[in-house]
Design a protein around this motif. Sequence first.
Motif, PDB file in Angstrom:
ATOM      1  N   GLU A  29      38.245  37.322  40.863  1.00  0.00           N
ATOM      2  CA  GLU A  29      38.336  38.123  42.082  1.00  0.00           C
ATOM      3  C   GLU A  29      37.038  38.868  42.359  1.00  0.00           C
ATOM      4  O   GLU A  29      36.269  39.172  41.445  1.00  0.00           O
ATOM      5  CB  GLU A  29      39.479  39.140  41.958  1.00  0.00           C
ATOM      6  N   HIS A  31      35.735  42.400  43.991  1.00  0.00           N
ATOM      7  CA  HIS A  31      36.203  43.735  44.365  1.00  0.00           C
ATOM      8  C   HIS A  31      35.014  44.664  44.558  1.00  0.00           C
ATOM      9  O   HIS A  31      33.955  44.477  43.952  1.00  0.00           O
ATOM     10  CB  HIS A  31      37.110  44.328  43.277  1.00  0.00           C
ATOM     11  N   ILE A  38      38.661  49.857  40.239  1.00  0.00           N
ATOM     12  CA  ILE A  38      39.046  48.606  40.894  1.00  0.00           C
ATOM     13  C   ILE A  38      40.492  48.321  40.516  1.00  0.00           C
ATOM     14  O   ILE A  38      40.867  48.398  39.338  1.00  0.00           O
ATOM     15  CB  ILE A  38      38.139  47.437  40.445  1.00  0.00           C
ATOM     16  N   THR A  41      44.823  42.371  40.999  1.00  0.00           N
ATOM     17  CA  THR A  41      46.030  41.815  41.608  1.00  0.00           C
ATOM     18  C   THR A  41      47.200  41.835  40.633  1.00  0.00           C
ATOM     19  O   THR A  41      48.339  42.120  41.014  1.00  0.00           O
ATOM     20  CB  THR A  41      45.768  40.372  42.073  1.00  0.00           C
ATOM     21  N   GLU A  91      29.829  45.746  44.642  1.00  0.00           N
ATOM     22  CA  GLU A  91      30.737  44.602  44.697  1.00  0.00           C
ATOM     23  C   GLU A  91      30.557  43.780  43.422  1.00  0.00           C
ATOM     24  O   GLU A  91      29.450  43.337  43.107  1.00  0.00           O
ATOM     25  CB  GLU A  91      30.440  43.756  45.935  1.00  0.00           C
TER      26      GLU A  91
END
Length: 271
Positions: A29, A31, A38, A41, A91
């Motif tokens: 992922e 994030h 963070i 999921t 990121e």
Amino acid sequence: MDFLKLYNDPILYHKRKDTYDDPYMSYNETHSILNGRIFLTENPNRENRVVVSGGNKEWKEIEDGELEDDCYRVDYMMGVVFFNSSNEGKELQVKYVGEGAHFFPAARIWIKRSGNTVVETLQGLIDEAEDCIIRMNERILECERVIKRCIEITEWCRAITSNYEYVVENTKKEYKPLVNTYTELLDTYPNPLVGWTVTVRDSGIVYRWDGFDWINISISEEFDGYDVITSYNEPHNIKRVWLRLNAPPKKRRIKPSVDAPIGGLIWFRKE
């Protein structure tokens, strides 16, 4: 806050069995760090660990101690990765194996608080939004009813206007100079417009062009009598008795009959 309802709205946890039918899921992922953390999921599997990359750093996972710029800590129970505040907004790529997730009811997620007291929850915000949607739908239905009524009124007005235009078109009169005979009428006005009205002198008949033919529209002498006009110039309509006077025009009615007429008519007695 309704605590009875709150306690009957539990946190649910779905944990995968790591079997053929229900295996753990691999995630890769992207994030952005927000408020130093963070949210993943799913809850990561501790044995497979969480691997963070990106941000031009070699990241290291730590279990405890102070978070340095290149370190992160993972809460495997809740599926949250924590970072130093200097990395805010970066990121990053996060790889892990998910073994399930917690599902929190909206009533147990606070969005406003006063100290340690919850002032507003996500469920309250959802309820307000649903109420607004219901009220908005009611307004939309009311607007649709008003629009429908306006359309009906518009159609009615168009029908009335159309009827009015039809009546005007079929009753308007535009008097033209009289002629001596019907033949002269046809010769004098070969291309008449609807409403043109002409008196034929020899017969005393008044004709009106209806778009297709010259129609006799003469009034009945027996019931309607004659118009009496006092003026200096001769009127176009010979169905009116003309009294030539050098005076302003004045209109009255004269009734030729054996018996005296009812009303304010001038009586011309017939023997």
